[in-house]
Design a protein around this motif. Sequence first.
Motif, PDB file in Angstrom:
ATOM      1  N   LYS A  30      93.046  40.648  12.071  1.00 45.13           N
ATOM      2  CA  LYS A  30      91.817  41.172  11.459  1.00 45.13           C
ATOM      3  C   LYS A  30      92.130  42.344  10.525  1.00 45.13           C
ATOM      4  N   GLU A  31      92.936  43.291  11.001  1.00 45.76           N
ATOM      5  CA  GLU A  31      93.292  44.444  10.160  1.00 45.76           C
ATOM      6  C   GLU A  31      94.036  43.986   8.910  1.00 45.76           C
ATOM      7  N   PHE A  32      94.968  43.059   9.091  1.00 47.78           N
ATOM      8  CA  PHE A  32      95.733  42.565   7.948  1.00 47.78           C
ATOM      9  C   PHE A  32      94.832  41.853   6.947  1.00 47.78           C
ATOM     10  N   MET A  33      93.951  40.988   7.424  1.00 45.86           N
ATOM     11  CA  MET A  33      93.081  40.232   6.516  1.00 45.86           C
ATOM     12  C   MET A  33      92.106  41.155   5.780  1.00 45.86           C
ATOM     13  N   ASN A  34      91.606  42.201   6.422  1.00 49.50           N
ATOM     14  CA  ASN A  34      90.732  43.165   5.731  1.00 49.50           C
ATOM     15  C   ASN A  34      91.444  43.766   4.527  1.00 49.50           C
ATOM     16  N   ILE A  35      92.686  44.166   4.729  1.00 49.94           N
ATOM     17  CA  ILE A  35      93.465  44.753   3.635  1.00 49.94           C
ATOM     18  C   ILE A  35      93.787  43.702   2.575  1.00 49.94           C
ATOM     19  N   ALA A  36      94.274  42.545   3.011  1.00 48.58           N
ATOM     20  CA  ALA A  36      94.678  41.496   2.065  1.00 48.58           C
ATOM     21  C   ALA A  36      93.507  41.043   1.191  1.00 48.58           C
ATOM     22  N   HIS A  37      92.329  40.881   1.779  1.00 42.97           N
ATOM     23  CA  HIS A  37      91.163  40.458   0.989  1.00 42.97           C
ATOM     24  C   HIS A  37      90.752  41.534  -0.010  1.00 42.97           C
ATOM     25  N   MET A  67      96.780  53.705  -6.628  1.00 42.28           N
ATOM     26  CA  MET A  67      97.146  54.854  -5.805  1.00 42.28           C
ATOM     27  C   MET A  67      96.118  55.024  -4.692  1.00 42.28           C
ATOM     28  N   LEU A  68      96.557  54.806  -3.459  1.00 46.80           N
ATOM     29  CA  LEU A  68      95.684  54.994  -2.303  1.00 46.80           C
ATOM     30  C   LEU A  68      95.555  56.463  -1.946  1.00 46.80           C
ATOM     31  N   TYR A  69      96.679  57.183  -2.047  1.00 48.24           N
ATOM     32  CA  TYR A  69      96.681  58.588  -1.673  1.00 48.24           C
ATOM     33  C   TYR A  69      97.853  59.272  -2.357  1.00 48.24           C
ATOM     34  N   MET A  70      97.569  60.417  -2.943  1.00 45.56           N
ATOM     35  CA  MET A  70      98.629  61.221  -3.542  1.00 45.56           C
ATOM     36  C   MET A  70      98.464  62.643  -3.053  1.00 45.56           C
ATOM     37  N   GLY A  71      99.307  63.017  -2.119  1.00 41.67           N
ATOM     38  CA  GLY A  71      99.302  64.375  -1.598  1.00 41.67           C
ATOM     39  C   GLY A  71     100.296  65.215  -2.373  1.00 41.67           C
ATOM     40  N   LEU A  72     100.783  66.234  -1.744  1.00 42.52           N
ATOM     41  CA  LEU A  72     101.730  67.139  -2.384  1.00 42.52           C
ATOM     42  C   LEU A  72     103.143  66.605  -2.186  1.00 42.52           C
ATOM     43  N   TYR A  90      89.379  52.926  -1.444  1.00 42.42           N
ATOM     44  CA  TYR A  90      89.841  51.893  -0.511  1.00 42.42           C
ATOM     45  C   TYR A  90      90.660  52.482   0.646  1.00 42.42           C
ATOM     46  N   TYR A  91      90.863  53.761   0.627  1.00 41.67           N
ATOM     47  CA  TYR A  91      91.725  54.417   1.606  1.00 41.67           C
ATOM     48  C   TYR A  91      91.355  54.052   3.048  1.00 41.67           C
ATOM     49  N   HIS A  92      90.073  54.047   3.358  1.00 43.71           N
ATOM     50  CA  HIS A  92      89.616  53.803   4.734  1.00 43.71           C
ATOM     51  C   HIS A  92      90.094  52.456   5.281  1.00 43.71           C
ATOM     52  N   GLU A  95      93.646  52.919   6.884  1.00 48.06           N
ATOM     53  CA  GLU A  95      93.871  53.849   7.984  1.00 48.06           C
ATOM     54  C   GLU A  95      94.510  53.195   9.207  1.00 48.06           C
ATOM     55  N   PRO A  96      94.126  51.955   9.579  1.00 48.96           N
ATOM     56  CA  PRO A  96      94.825  51.328  10.729  1.00 48.96           C
ATOM     57  C   PRO A  96      96.330  51.183  10.483  1.00 48.96           C
ATOM     58  N   LEU A  97      96.720  50.941   9.252  1.00 44.86           N
ATOM     59  CA  LEU A  97      98.140  50.848   8.909  1.00 44.86           C
ATOM     60  C   LEU A  97      98.817  52.207   9.070  1.00 44.86           C
ATOM     61  N   PHE A  98      98.232  53.246   8.502  1.00 46.02           N
ATOM     62  CA  PHE A  98      98.824  54.579   8.578  1.00 46.02           C
ATOM     63  C   PHE A  98      98.906  55.076  10.029  1.00 46.02           C
ATOM     64  N   GLU A  99      97.860  54.811  10.806  1.00 44.36           N
ATOM     65  CA  GLU A  99      97.804  55.285  12.196  1.00 44.36           C
ATOM     66  C   GLU A  99      98.884  54.650  13.070  1.00 44.36           C
ATOM     67  N   GLN A 100      99.399  53.494  12.670  1.00 38.59           N
ATOM     68  CA  GLN A 100     100.401  52.808  13.486  1.00 38.59           C
ATOM     69  C   GLN A 100     101.835  53.102  13.052  1.00 38.59           C
ATOM     70  N   LEU A 101     102.006  53.943  12.047  1.00 32.44           N
ATOM     71  CA  LEU A 101     103.357  54.310  11.644  1.00 32.44           C
ATOM     72  C   LEU A 101     103.996  55.156  12.740  1.00 32.44           C
ATOM     73  N   PRO A 102     105.223  54.853  13.138  1.00 34.06           N
ATOM     74  CA  PRO A 102     105.851  55.620  14.221  1.00 34.06           C
ATOM     75  C   PRO A 102     106.096  57.071  13.819  1.00 34.06           C
ATOM     76  N   ASP A 103     105.807  57.969  14.725  1.00 37.99           N
ATOM     77  CA  ASP A 103     106.043  59.394  14.539  1.00 37.99           C
ATOM     78  C   ASP A 103     105.329  59.933  13.298  1.00 37.99           C
TER      79      ASP A 103
END
Length: 190
Positions: A30-37, A67-72, A90-92, A95-103
């Motif tokens: 579901k998370e993947f298909m939301n992003i892919a679509h 560009m989804l996000y450009m910080g410093l 589209y950033y929101h 978020e499931p992808l970013f939240e699952q990145l290790p550490d």
Amino acid sequence: MKDTNAIDKAIRGKCVKEINTIVDNFLNEKEFMNIAHAVSGPDIDWHYSYSVADGSEEETDMYFIHMLYMGLAEMPKDGELPKPPERSGYYHLFEPLFEQLPDFKLLIRAKINLYGRTPEIIHHPDHVDMKQPHKGAIFSLNTCDGGTVIGDEKFDSVANRILFFDPTQPHHSTSTTDVKRRVNININYL
């Protein structure tokens, strides 16, 4: 939600600079298909880039980015205060992808890359994402014959696959020949 402990265990005790780690089926369907679509739909805005790498040498290929996000990324050299981080509308969805990145502690940059089909695979110039130590990941949104090359090893683009790597070391992308486009998300984080 994916068990990030399993991913953490897969790379725990190893410095990201020493390994390149692939995780297939990183997001649930579901998370993947939301992003892919969202990324393949007509509403997302793509911006042309004349240079795939760092622009230091002439290239014969180009690509499009969102560009989804450009910080410093680096402190400004002129002593001015840095501009505040910018988030895509589209950033929101990501978020499931970013939240699952290790550490994961802090997002530095996240951008979607779209490479068009070429008659032959084009290897883009080697580059580093940023010089300061940080972590990197490339998340593939489709399967094709393109990929990311680190040293002498090519990591294939496979839908819902993530590659964790050291983005301070030389690497490069390629085009694709077997589908209309290669799409991935380049993530730089602490």
